[in-house]
Design an enzyme around this catalytic site. Structure first.
Site, PDB file in Angstrom:
ATOM      1  N   ASP A  33       0.948  -0.860  -0.339  1.00 12.02           N
ATOM      2  CA  ASP A  33       0.057  -0.413   0.296  1.00 12.02           C
ATOM      3  C   ASP A  33       0.619   1.254  -0.070  1.00 12.02           C
ATOM      4  OD1 ASP A  33      -1.206   2.511   1.337  1.00 12.02           O
ATOM      5  OD2 ASP A  33      -2.983   0.809   1.486  1.00 12.02           O
ATOM      6  N   ILE A  34       0.216   2.033  -0.547  1.00  8.48           N
ATOM      7  CA  ILE A  34       1.284   2.884  -0.927  1.00  8.48           C
ATOM      8  C   ILE A  34       1.848   4.057  -0.009  1.00  8.48           C
ATOM      9  CG2 ILE A  34      -0.680   4.894  -2.138  1.00  8.48           C
ATOM     10  CD1 ILE A  34       1.362   5.549  -4.465  1.00  8.48           C
ATOM     11  N   ASN A  90     -12.219  -2.720   3.999  1.00  7.20           N
ATOM     12  CA  ASN A  90     -13.577  -1.374   3.998  1.00  7.20           C
ATOM     13  C   ASN A  90     -14.538  -1.312   2.450  1.00  7.20           C
ATOM     14  OD1 ASN A  90     -12.151   0.066   6.123  1.00  7.20           O
ATOM     15  ND2 ASN A  90     -10.844   1.013   4.366  1.00  7.20           N
ATOM     16  N   GLN A  97     -14.719   3.196   2.148  1.00  8.92           N
ATOM     17  CA  GLN A  97     -13.626   2.525   1.044  1.00  8.92           C
ATOM     18  C   GLN A  97     -13.571   3.760   0.015  1.00  8.92           C
ATOM     19  OE1 GLN A  97     -16.161  -0.508  -1.109  1.00  8.92           O
ATOM     20  NE2 GLN A  97     -13.889  -0.880  -2.335  1.00  8.92           N
ATOM     21  N   VAL A  98     -11.999   3.877  -0.368  1.00  8.68           N
ATOM     22  CA  VAL A  98     -11.322   4.735  -1.296  1.00  8.68           C
ATOM     23  C   VAL A  98     -11.801   4.643  -2.651  1.00  8.68           C
ATOM     24  CG1 VAL A  98     -10.234   6.784  -2.499  1.00  8.68           C
ATOM     25  CG2 VAL A  98     -10.416   6.171  -0.135  1.00  8.68           C
ATOM     26  N   HIS A 103     -10.035  -4.727  -1.820  1.00  4.45           N
ATOM     27  CA  HIS A 103      -8.519  -5.411  -1.706  1.00  4.45           C
ATOM     28  C   HIS A 103      -9.161  -5.639   0.148  1.00  4.45           C
ATOM     29  CE1 HIS A 103      -9.518  -0.583  -1.587  1.00  4.45           C
ATOM     30  NE2 HIS A 103      -8.872  -0.814  -0.358  1.00  4.45           N
ATOM     31  N   HIS A 105      -6.706  -5.278   3.688  1.00  7.58           N
ATOM     32  CA  HIS A 105      -5.280  -4.512   4.126  1.00  7.58           C
ATOM     33  C   HIS A 105      -4.811  -6.011   4.813  1.00  7.58           C
ATOM     34  CE1 HIS A 105      -6.169  -0.554   2.733  1.00  7.58           C
ATOM     35  NE2 HIS A 105      -7.760  -0.789   2.792  1.00  7.58           N
TER      36      HIS A 105
HETATM   37  P1  5GP Z   1      -9.503   2.097   1.222  1.00  4.01           P
HETATM   38  O1  5GP Z   1      -9.216   3.398   1.649  1.00  4.01           O
HETATM   39  O2  5GP Z   1      -9.965   2.136  -0.522  1.00  4.01           O
HETATM   40  O3  5GP Z   1      -9.934   0.891   1.769  1.00  4.01           O
HETATM   41  O4  5GP Z   1      -8.071   2.425   0.333  1.00  4.01           O
HETATM   42  C1  5GP Z   1      -7.643   2.091  -0.805  1.00  4.01           C
HETATM   43  C2  5GP Z   1      -5.944   1.654  -0.105  1.00  4.01           C
HETATM   44  O5  5GP Z   1      -5.184   2.350  -1.557  1.00  4.01           O
HETATM   45  C3  5GP Z   1      -5.085   3.191   0.545  1.00  4.01           C
HETATM   46  O6  5GP Z   1      -5.134   2.739   1.477  1.00  4.01           O
HETATM   47  C4  5GP Z   1      -4.719   4.050  -0.436  1.00  4.01           C
HETATM   48  O7  5GP Z   1      -2.716   4.475   0.695  1.00  4.01           O
HETATM   49  C5  5GP Z   1      -4.121   3.082  -1.954  1.00  4.01           C
HETATM   50  N1  5GP Z   1      -3.608   3.789  -2.903  1.00  4.01           N
HETATM   51  C6  5GP Z   1      -4.472   4.759  -3.308  1.00  4.01           C
HETATM   52  N2  5GP Z   1      -3.963   4.613  -4.538  1.00  4.01           N
HETATM   53  C7  5GP Z   1      -2.140   3.659  -4.695  1.00  4.01           C
HETATM   54  C8  5GP Z   1      -1.563   3.580  -5.541  1.00  4.01           C
HETATM   55  O8  5GP Z   1      -1.212   3.577  -6.645  1.00  4.01           O
HETATM   56  N3  5GP Z   1      -0.548   2.204  -5.465  1.00  4.01           N
HETATM   57  C9  5GP Z   1      -0.378   1.504  -3.672  1.00  4.01           C
HETATM   58  N4  5GP Z   1      -0.060   0.757  -4.229  1.00  4.01           N
HETATM   59  N5  5GP Z   1      -1.806   2.092  -3.233  1.00  4.01           N
HETATM   60  C10 5GP Z   1      -2.692   2.922  -3.478  1.00  4.01           C
END
Ligand code: 5GP
Ligand code: ZN
Length: 142
Positions: A33-34, A90, A97-98, A103, A105
């Site tokens: 995760d970035i 999420n 969830q973004v 995915h 974590h």
């Molecule tokens: P969410 O909030 O949807 O559960 O998590 C999305 C995750 O994707 C975040 O933790 C964010 O840091 C990660 N993320 C977003 N864009 C990228 C990307 O381009 N590369 C990687 N490796 N992770 C990403």
């Protein structure tokens, strides 16, 4: 593979966006995760555009989620200084969830790391009857 041209994580699967991949096979891809909430933070995604867990069939779950323990154990072996691991997902905007491609974590943890993934103790609002009602409400759907 069933991928969505406009989806960030489908682009990562296709290699159009680079990622630090730790594990990959025909079913899943696991990469850093970035944000690295803690060092070693990994995301595992199915190689099929499923929005979130609510989009999985039983077959999808067997196929894609079977790798969770494998990834979890590798992270813990790689980082013996951690003694805990949150495995979370999420589902939906209100749940944080973004990225709308499912995915999981993997966030390694140690005591005192200051992270507060989910903490709210609402137990004072529950008694045996209300716990039972909640249990049955969900049980009835299974
Ligand atoms: P969410 O909030 O949807 O559960 O998590 C999305 C995750 O994707 C975040 O933790 C964010 O840091 C990660 N993320 C977003 N864009 C990228 C990307 O381009 N590369 C990687 N490796 N992770 C990403
Ligand atoms: Zn996708």
């Amino acid at each position: 593979m069933c991928l969505d041209a406009n989806c960030l994580f489908c682009k990562i699967i296709k290699g159009e966006i680079p990622s630090y991949t730790v594990f990959e096979n025909d079913d899943v891809k696991a990469f850093l995760d970035i944000s690295q909430v803690n060092e070693g933070h990994v995301l595992m995604i199915p190689k099929k555009h499923l929005v979130n867990i609510l989009d999985y069939s039983d077959g999808d779950a067997q196929k894609y989620l079977q790798y969770i323990p494998k990834i979890a154990k590798a992270i813990m072996k790689a980082y013996p200084e951690y003694d805990g691991l949150n495995v979370t997902t999420n589902n939906g905007e209100s749940a944080g969830q973004v990225v709308m491609h499912s995915h999981i974590h993997f966030i390694p943890r140690k005591t005192g790391d200051g992270l507060n993934v989910i903490s709210r103790d609402n137990s004072k609002n529950y008694d045996e009857a209300s716990y039972t009602a909640v249990m049955n409400k969900i049980k009835d759907q299974l």
